[in-house]
Design an enzyme around this catalytic site. Structure first.
Site, PDB file in Angstrom:
ATOM      1  N   ASP A  46       0.818  -1.217   0.000  1.00 15.60           N
ATOM      2  CA  ASP A  46       0.000   0.000   0.000  1.00 15.60           C
ATOM      3  C   ASP A  46       0.847   1.260   0.000  1.00 15.60           C
ATOM      4  OD1 ASP A  46      -2.466  -1.152   0.036  1.00 15.60           O
ATOM      5  OD2 ASP A  46      -2.651  -1.133   2.213  1.00 15.60           O
ATOM      6  N   LYS A  68      -2.960   4.390  -4.691  1.00 18.42           N
ATOM      7  CA  LYS A  68      -3.147   5.472  -5.652  1.00 18.42           C
ATOM      8  C   LYS A  68      -1.813   5.868  -6.242  1.00 18.42           C
ATOM      9  CE  LYS A  68      -6.790   7.831  -3.716  1.00 18.42           C
ATOM     10  NZ  LYS A  68      -7.288   8.816  -2.843  1.00 18.42           N
ATOM     11  N   MET A 183      -7.370   8.961   9.863  1.00 17.46           N
ATOM     12  CA  MET A 183      -8.006   9.593   8.697  1.00 17.46           C
ATOM     13  C   MET A 183      -8.935  10.737   9.104  1.00 17.46           C
ATOM     14  SD  MET A 183      -8.738   6.123   6.505  1.00 17.46           S
ATOM     15  CE  MET A 183      -9.043   5.001   7.837  1.00 17.46           C
TER      16      MET A 183
END
Ligand code: SAH
Length: 279
Positions: A46, A68, A183
């Site tokens: 990741d 991403k 987060m």
């Protein structure tokens, strides 16, 4: 030194190991994680896995990125899980490496359930979660006898990207002396407002621990009331752990990393000793 790996599990072909990489510092990898990296054929990793950790892989091992990249949307969770199935079915030793702990806001459970669905054998190697290890590197204990007998871990956004409505913010604000948030920077204004609306004092200490345990670790100490403005005014960027509660005050006594570069630590950061002496 005796070979400690002789009693550790062998990574068999066709297996997937879901492994926590810890928050960043390679020294915080478990021996199981390190051992798995010596045996793996492919590591699917990741965005939050530190490059220094990836460098510990064996020479024949391939690296496959599952986050991403370059502004492209991240691969769908289902696609990542199915990729693990595919690689295992090719007979590879598949190491799925995730930041922190795979079962703490890491979707490790979802991936493992897809493996179950496809009859792929797997093992879970826990890791040090950023909400615990990251705080420790900031000199903030998640619990301390004089401040809290409970701690809540929560995420600042859900699968849709919004502040989770499934969290009973009133209950958390009232019942949890220390709140550790993952987060949470994107919606920090809304989150801190919800906690204050629920009665949490605006002067409650709050800290942002950014890039915890990496070379660029940065800590911003503020209060619940000032957190959103102070974060906005700073040039700090995620990943960050946000911690709310009196444990943050302990940092002036426990910032051991700061002490390495000259910070003088306070012996009695909570001021409890004097009270005890007086009482
Ligand atoms: N499974 C991970 C959490 C993944 S969710 C764990 O157990 O740590 C991603 C969030 O984790 C980030 O948004 C941030 O809140 C936190 N995080 C992960 N690594 C971090 C780090 N090195 N420093 C600060 N926060 C981190």
């Amino acid at each position: 030194m005796s070979d400690f790996t002789q009693h550790m599990a062998t990574f068999d072909k066709g297996w997937v190991w879901l492994v926590g990489a810890g928050p960043g510092d390679p020294g915080l990898l478990t021996l199981h994680a390190w051992h798995a990296m010596q045996q793996a054929d492919v590591i699917v990793y990741d965005a939050l896995v530190d490059e220094r950790i990836l460098n510990l892989k064996n020479d024949h091992c391939l690296l496959e990125y599952a986050g991403k990249r370059g502004g492209k949307p991240s691969p769908k969770q289902r696609d990542i899980s199915l990729r693990l199935v595919e690689l295992a079915n090719e007979g590879k030793r598949v190491l799925r490496l995730k930041g922190g702990d795979p079962f703490i806001f890491g979707r490790g459970g979802e991936e493992a359930l897809t493996l179950v669905e496809h009859n792929i054998p797997f093992r879970i190697v826990p890791g040090i979660s950023a909400g615990i290890g990251g705080l420790a590197y900031a000199g903030i204990p998640a619990t301390h006898r004089d401040t809290n007998q409970a701690v809540t871990f929560l995420t600042g956004h859900d699968a849709t990207g919004l502040v989770p409505d499934s969290i009973d913010w009133n209950a958390v604000a009232k019942a949890s002396p220390v709140i550790v948030m993952y987060m949470a920077t994107k919606h920090i204004e809304l989150i801190t407002q919800r906690l204050m609306d629920a009665g949490r004092n605006k002067s409650t200490p709050l800290a942002f621990v950014v890039d915890a345990t990496t070379k660029s670790q940065n800590v911003l100490e503020t209060t619940l009331g000032n957190a959103a403005a102070d974060y906005k005014a700073s040039d700090l960027k995620p990943p960050a752990i946000v911690v709310v509660g009196d444990v943050v005050r302990l940092r002036s006594g426990l910032d051991w990393l700061g002490a390495l570069s000259g910070r003088i630590l306070e012996v009695d950061p909570l001021g409890t000793r004097k009270q005890q002496d007086a009482g």
